[in-house]
Write a protein that holds these residues in place. Structure first.
Motif, short mmCIF file in Angstrom:
data_model
loop_
_atom_site.label_atom_id
_atom_site.label_comp_id
_atom_site.label_asym_id
_atom_site.label_seq_id
_atom_site.Cartn_x
_atom_site.Cartn_y
_atom_site.Cartn_z
N LEU A 186 -68.47 -10.93 89.08
CA LEU A 186 -69.46 -11.20 88.18
C LEU A 186 -68.72 -10.98 86.65
O LEU A 186 -69.11 -11.77 85.83
N THR A 187 -68.18 -9.84 86.65
CA THR A 187 -67.61 -9.73 85.20
C THR A 187 -66.51 -10.82 84.94
O THR A 187 -66.34 -11.13 83.79
N LEU A 188 -65.61 -11.08 85.96
CA LEU A 188 -64.87 -12.02 85.71
C LEU A 188 -65.29 -13.43 85.22
O LEU A 188 -64.77 -14.16 84.35
N ALA A 189 -66.35 -13.70 86.10
CA ALA A 189 -67.13 -15.00 85.66
C ALA A 189 -67.89 -14.91 84.25
O ALA A 189 -67.58 -16.05 83.65
N ALA A 190 -68.18 -14.13 84.06
CA ALA A 190 -68.80 -14.05 82.33
C ALA A 190 -67.92 -13.88 81.44
O ALA A 190 -67.99 -14.60 80.51
N CYS A 191 -66.63 -13.22 81.73
CA CYS A 191 -65.72 -13.28 80.83
C CYS A 191 -64.87 -14.53 80.90
O CYS A 191 -64.71 -15.05 79.71
N SER A 192 -65.06 -15.22 82.02
CA SER A 192 -64.42 -16.43 81.97
C SER A 192 -64.95 -17.71 81.08
O SER A 192 -64.37 -18.35 80.51
N GLU A 193 -66.43 -17.47 81.24
CA GLU A 193 -67.28 -18.41 80.10
C GLU A 193 -66.89 -18.26 78.77
O GLU A 193 -66.95 -19.21 77.82
N GLY A 194 -66.92 -16.91 78.29
CA GLY A 194 -66.63 -16.77 77.18
C GLY A 194 -65.22 -17.35 76.55
O GLY A 194 -65.05 -17.82 75.44
N THR A 195 -64.36 -16.97 77.63
CA THR A 195 -62.99 -17.42 77.45
C THR A 195 -62.84 -18.81 77.35
O THR A 195 -62.18 -19.36 76.42
N GLN A 196 -63.38 -19.46 78.20
CA GLN A 196 -63.70 -21.20 78.03
C GLN A 196 -64.27 -21.47 76.66
O GLN A 196 -63.70 -22.54 76.19
N ASP A 197 -65.24 -20.87 76.26
CA ASP A 197 -65.97 -21.52 74.95
C ASP A 197 -64.70 -21.12 73.78
O ASP A 197 -64.53 -22.01 72.95
N ALA A 198 -64.10 -19.79 73.88
CA ALA A 198 -62.96 -19.57 72.83
C ALA A 198 -61.98 -20.56 72.92
O ALA A 198 -61.38 -21.27 71.87
N ALA A 199 -61.65 -20.94 74.37
CA ALA A 199 -60.39 -21.88 74.32
C ALA A 199 -60.75 -23.25 73.78
O ALA A 199 -60.04 -23.95 73.33
N GLY A 200 -62.02 -23.71 74.05
CA GLY A 200 -62.53 -25.15 73.66
C GLY A 200 -62.53 -25.15 71.94
O GLY A 200 -62.16 -25.96 71.54
N GLU A 201 -63.06 -24.07 71.26
CA GLU A 201 -63.02 -24.03 70.03
C GLU A 201 -61.63 -23.83 69.46
O GLU A 201 -61.12 -24.64 68.51
N THR A 202 -60.70 -23.30 70.09
CA THR A 202 -59.17 -23.31 69.64
C THR A 202 -58.69 -24.74 69.56
O THR A 202 -57.93 -25.14 68.93
N VAL A 203 -58.81 -25.28 70.79
CA VAL A 203 -58.35 -26.77 70.95
C VAL A 203 -59.20 -27.47 70.00
O VAL A 203 -58.38 -28.29 69.22
#
Length: 94
Positions: A15-32
């Motif tokens: 669950l921790t990894l999944a929650a972190c992954s969603e935030g990371t995906q959002d940040a990666a999308g913004e970076t792209v």
């Protein structure tokens, strides 16, 4: 009992990894998106610079061509005036 604790710990980690992954995906999308915007702005600036350089080069060539043509006309008139024993103005009028 150990298996239940290990399963619970693995579930919590997932669950921790999944929650972190969603935030990371959002940040990666913004970076792209930001990188794409920067690349577009740089391409536009480069295109403008190339257009300006091409215009300047075209103007320089046009000016040099006009000067060369005028010098050739003057040289031809001077040569004709010398050969026909007349003034340069008379040679240009012919």
């Amino acid at each position: 009992m150990r298996k239940i604790i290990l399963a619970a710990a693995a579930g919590a980690a997932a669950l921790t990894l999944a929650a972190c992954s969603e935030g990371t995906q959002d940040a990666a999308g913004e970076t792209v998106d930001s990188a794409a915007a920067d690349a577009e702005a740089n391409a536009d600036a480069m295109g403008t610079a190339v257009e300006d350089a091409a215009t300047d080069a075209g103007n320089a060539v046009e000016g040099a061509t006009e000067e060369a043509t005028a010098a050739a006309d003057e040289a031809a008139a001077a040569a004709e005036a010398e050969v026909q024993d007349e003034s340069t103005a008379e040679a240009q009028a012919d």
